[in-house]
Design an enzyme around this catalytic site. Structure first.
Site, PDB file in Angstrom:
ATOM      1  N   HIS A   1      -6.865  10.199   1.398  1.00  7.82           N
ATOM      2  CA  HIS A   1      -5.966   9.865   0.304  1.00  7.82           C
ATOM      3  C   HIS A   1      -5.877   8.355   0.104  1.00  7.82           C
ATOM      4  O   HIS A   1      -4.813   7.823  -0.230  1.00  7.82           O
ATOM      5  CB  HIS A   1      -4.572  10.470   0.506  1.00  7.82           C
ATOM      6  CG  HIS A   1      -4.556  11.957   0.393  1.00  7.82           C
ATOM      7  ND1 HIS A   1      -3.444  12.719   0.662  1.00  7.82           N
ATOM      8  CD2 HIS A   1      -5.523  12.844   0.036  1.00  7.82           C
ATOM      9  CE1 HIS A   1      -3.727  13.993   0.479  1.00  7.82           C
ATOM     10  NE2 HIS A   1      -4.987  14.089   0.106  1.00  7.82           N
TER      11      HIS A   1
ATOM     12  N   ARG B   1       1.898  13.094   5.928  1.00  5.97           N
ATOM     13  CA  ARG B   1       3.087  13.842   5.513  1.00  5.97           C
ATOM     14  C   ARG B   1       3.316  15.088   6.352  1.00  5.97           C
ATOM     15  O   ARG B   1       4.399  15.685   6.295  1.00  5.97           O
ATOM     16  CB  ARG B   1       2.985  14.209   4.032  1.00  5.97           C
ATOM     17  CG  ARG B   1       1.998  15.311   3.714  1.00  5.97           C
ATOM     18  CD  ARG B   1       1.886  15.570   2.209  1.00  5.97           C
ATOM     19  NE  ARG B   1       1.117  16.762   1.912  1.00  5.97           N
ATOM     20  CZ  ARG B   1      -0.207  16.827   1.891  1.00  5.97           C
ATOM     21  NH1 ARG B   1      -0.921  15.750   2.164  1.00  5.97           N
ATOM     22  NH2 ARG B   1      -0.817  17.968   1.602  1.00  5.97           N
TER      23      ARG B   1
ATOM     24  N   TYR C   1      -5.927  15.789   8.209  1.00  4.35           N
ATOM     25  CA  TYR C   1      -7.203  15.934   7.508  1.00  4.35           C
ATOM     26  C   TYR C   1      -8.379  15.697   8.456  1.00  4.35           C
ATOM     27  O   TYR C   1      -9.424  16.334   8.334  1.00  4.35           O
ATOM     28  CB  TYR C   1      -7.274  14.966   6.326  1.00  4.35           C
ATOM     29  CG  TYR C   1      -6.509  15.432   5.120  1.00  4.35           C
ATOM     30  CD1 TYR C   1      -7.080  16.319   4.214  1.00  4.35           C
ATOM     31  CD2 TYR C   1      -5.211  15.007   4.888  1.00  4.35           C
ATOM     32  CE1 TYR C   1      -6.364  16.758   3.108  1.00  4.35           C
ATOM     33  CE2 TYR C   1      -4.493  15.437   3.787  1.00  4.35           C
ATOM     34  CZ  TYR C   1      -5.075  16.317   2.894  1.00  4.35           C
ATOM     35  OH  TYR C   1      -4.375  16.763   1.805  1.00  4.35           O
TER      36      TYR C   1
END
Length: 749
Positions: free
Chosen positions: A251, A311, A260
């Protein structure tokens, strides 16, 4: 067909179960089977659905029976209607409905479920796939919501289920699924390495493309799936991917090894195994280096540290331990494609993690979530020839992701910062609404026995304005402040530091999130302490500014004396000069969860102008050791603590460390431009001078040390000139292109 082999044994990547699975499920397409795809489908089944254990032995027998009972329940309650496949999961149900279909398909293919080879169950799965495809995931559907469901989540689950049930999916059903996948995952999504087709997302998209190829014997798509992995492997210097210093970004601005990154490594481990021996093997093995360079530094006693989980820290309690297990499983599977030496080293590393994870023991947790991983881990734990690798010691500073990890015997600390290229935090999909200040110099630390400190509802209950180590404006912020998806980068460029691999000086030019706060923060990482400095703390928000010395989730007794404090069973804090330490003991509740906290902070007042602080954190220290350090004013000397320079001298260690925010001098050290300098004088008459350019902006830098030096023993490739004698002068060139790396020169005193 209900029969199945009594024993299916697949030891660490061998294909012993492939034949049995292939007998149950030959080639799905109705046309003459392509032998390369027959082998590929069997390989997929063997890698993702075979059992590396005796299904009749415990705990596998119980686990497989549990899966069978679950699948039977799904089969019996399936009630197809226009608005659902199951009444309790109204469409679109992007996650639950495809997951149930895949669970049913796994019960059909795995031995010992009581439904192995059950044609009626397989037909129910086929019916469910087609029903969902026709009403939600159809070729003419309008894409709504998160793109990820349409391109990765849903097609991955549906295609996997389709392959598991093999010929029970009719030609018409297969064609409908094929057309839907082609609509939402066209070959063009792998055309350019940008946007949502990078790093972990790219690996997931390649997996979907490979599954789609296996559905219909498509050579072109299979070749594309393998070839499109190529951009994942090279190191990058900007954007998503792996960096030379070990950083991993997703991101664009978020360090993400622990979410990720785990997905990426899991996907690659699977693809390496599945494609091995096929016409499309994955040859590039550069990701193997990332296991120890990028992932292992952020695993402590079996859990993945939250500062690289983005997050996802807000999702669930003990998510850090769950990610640790997923990472361990991926590493063990990837090890089967590695050299024997690497495989042995990785198995020892994973064994060490499992042995030390006492907060949420890895083996019992694996029994509940991943039986194949449980079997591999159990085999390693039982093998006396495989040692349990110890927790390493040393320092890892990753300037490109504004992260640092410091390990010493008995404790570990980690630092999370933000810069012009690394966001303060990530908010998205309604998650992590109040992670605002996690990049404001949050200092995590773990002493022995505290592996669950940030795991057990910390993020749900901790005060988001009082995260340990941070300096923050108490200005109230709205949920999701700063923007979504990591769009929270401050302007500060000086973020990073210098390390010799054992000690380090790290620093952050801090700009507050959606506030006027500015500060200069330094951390010097040593054997038994972290020296914390703050200077130039300035704000005009009309509210107090605080530096949070700590915020521990505990009910432990706290002792506070002038110049020091001690939290029983945790560690000590030394405050030279005796600044007023504020404390608070409080219970905090989120929903039905309540946790107790002890908070220690320094109050800089409203709208401070050039405020500062100095304190020492001593993880795991006893009360006596803390008091003794406070009573020894000569242990540390502060050389400077201003908005221009921050530095300390620790005579007992022969250490001098200075972060130069501007050119100038601090004690015996001088610098011609902003930089970080760490000097170590050793008992053998030598010294090391380590220099870094955290801003990555210098074409040239001169560092001076007022200390007689006889000669340079070991230079550095960027060392352009050196002057010795009454003082040492080192001139470096080309540092701007070296990504903030540390450069060490050894001299004879």
């Amino acid at each position: 067909m209900r029969g199945h082999p009594r024993r299916v044994l697949l030891r660490f990547g061998a294909l012993g179960a492939a034949g049995a699975l292939g007998a149950l499920f030959p080639a799905p397409p109705a046309h003459a089977p392509d032998t390369s795809f027959v082998a590929l489908r069997r390989r997929w089944l063997a890698v993702t659905a075979a059992t590396p254990f005796d299904p009749a032995a415990e705990p596998y027998r119980t686990g497989l029976a549990r899966l069978g009972a679950q699948a039977a329940g799904y089969r019996d309650t399936m009630a197809p209607a226009d608005g659902w496949l199951w009444p309790d999961q109204a469409f679109p149900s992007f996650v639950a409905t495809p997951a149930r279909l895949r669970a049913m398909a796994r019960a059909h293919v795995l031995p010992g479920t009581g439904l192995t080879g059950d044609a009626a169950l397989a037909t129910a799965v086929a019916t469910g796939i087609d029903h969902y495809r026709a009403r939600v995931y159809s070729a003419d559907a309008e894409q709504v919501g998160n793109w990820w469901h349409w391109r990765i989540g849903v097609p991955r689950a549906l295609l996997d289920a389709a392959l598991l049930i093999g010929p029970h999916l009719t030609a018409r059903q297969r064609a409908g699924l094929r057309d839907a996948v082609d609509r939402f995952v066209p070959e063009s999504v792998l055309g350019s390495y940008t946007g949502t087709s990078t790093a972990a997302n790219r690996v997931d998209l390649c997996t979907v493309m490979l599954l789609r190829a296996m559905l219909d014997d498509d050579h072109g798509r299979a070749a594309l799936a393998a070839a499109a992995l190529a951009p994942v492997f090279p190191l990058v210097s900007a954007g998503d991917g792996f960096y030379r210093d070990g950083s991993f970004i997703q991101h664009t601005t978020i360090p993400y090894q622990g979410a990720y990154g785990v997905t990426l490594l899991t996907g690659l481990a699977t693809l390496f195994a599945v494609l091995r021996g096929s016409p499309w093997p994955v040859a590039d093995q550069r990701v193997f280096d990332a296991v120890e360079r990028s992932f292992a530094p952020f695993v402590h006693d079996g859990f993945v540290m939250d500062l690289v989980r983005g997050r996802s820290i807000a999702r669930q309690a003990f998510g850090d331990h769950r990610r640790g297990r997923e990472l361990a499983a991926a590493i063990l599977q990837l090890a089967e494609s590695a050299s024997a030496t690497t495989r042995s080293r990785w198995r020892a590393m994973v064994k060490g993690w499992a042995v030390r994870d006492t907060a949420q023991p890895m083996l019992p947790a694996a029994e509940r979530s991943d039986l194949a991983f449980h079997a591999r881990l159990a085999a390693i734990l039982d093998d006396e020839a495989i040692p349990a690798a110890a927790e390493p010691t040393g320092h890892r500073l990753m300037t490109m992701s504004a992260r640092a990890v410091h390990r010493r015997p008995g404790w570990c600390a980690a630092l999370s910062m933000a810069s012009h290229r690394v966001g303060h935090y990530e908010y998205g999909n309604g998650e992590n609404l109040r992670g605002w200040h996690t990049g404001s110099g949050m200092l995590y630390w773990w002493a022995e026995g505290h592996g669950d400190h940030y795991s057990d509802a910390f993020w749900a209950t901790a005060d988001p304005y009082r995260l340990p180590g941070t300096t923050v404006s108490t200005l109230r912020l709205p949920d999701g402040a700063g923007g979504s998806w990591g769009d929270t980068c401050p302007p500060g460029r000086w973020v990073g530091g210098a390390t010799d691999g054992e000690y380090a000086t790290a620093g952050q030019h801090l700009n507050g999130l959606e506030s006027t706060l500015e500060a200069f923060k330094t951390w010097v990482f040593l054997d038994d302490a972290v020296i914390c400095l703050g200077a130039g703390i300035t704000a005009g928000d009309g509210v107090p500014v605080e530096t949070i010395v700590d915020n521990r989730r505990t009910t432990a007794p706290l002792t506070v004396e002038r110049g020091w404090a001690h939290l029983a069973g945790h560690g000590g804090y030394v405050l030279p000069g005796g600044p007023a330490l504020r404390t608070l003991r409080a219970a905090r509740t989120a929903g039905t969860v309540t946790r107790d906290y002890v908070t220690l902070w320094l109050d800089h007042g409203a709208d401070p102008q050039g405020a500062g602080y100095v304190y020492l954190l001593m993880p795991g220290a006893t009360r006596a050791a803390t008091r003794a350090r406070a009573a020894d004013p000569g242990w540390m000397r502060v050389l400077a603590n201003t908005a221009g320079r921050q530095g300390v001298r620790v005579p007992a260690l022969g250490l001098t460390a200075v972060n130069f925010w501007q050119e100038g001098t601090a004690g015996p050290l001088g610098a011609s431009a902003p930089c970080a300098v760490l000097v170590r004088e050793r008992g053998d008459g030598t010294a090391t001078v380590t220099v870094a350019d955290p801003r990555r902006a210098l074409d040239g830098l001169t560092v001076t040390w007022d200390r007689p030096v006889r000669r340079v023993l070991r230079g550095h490739r960027l060392l352009a000139d050196a002057g010795t004698g009454a003082r040492l002068t080192l001139t470096f060139g080309g540092m701007a292109d070296d990504e903030g790396a540390s450069h060490t020169v050894t001299v004879r005193l």
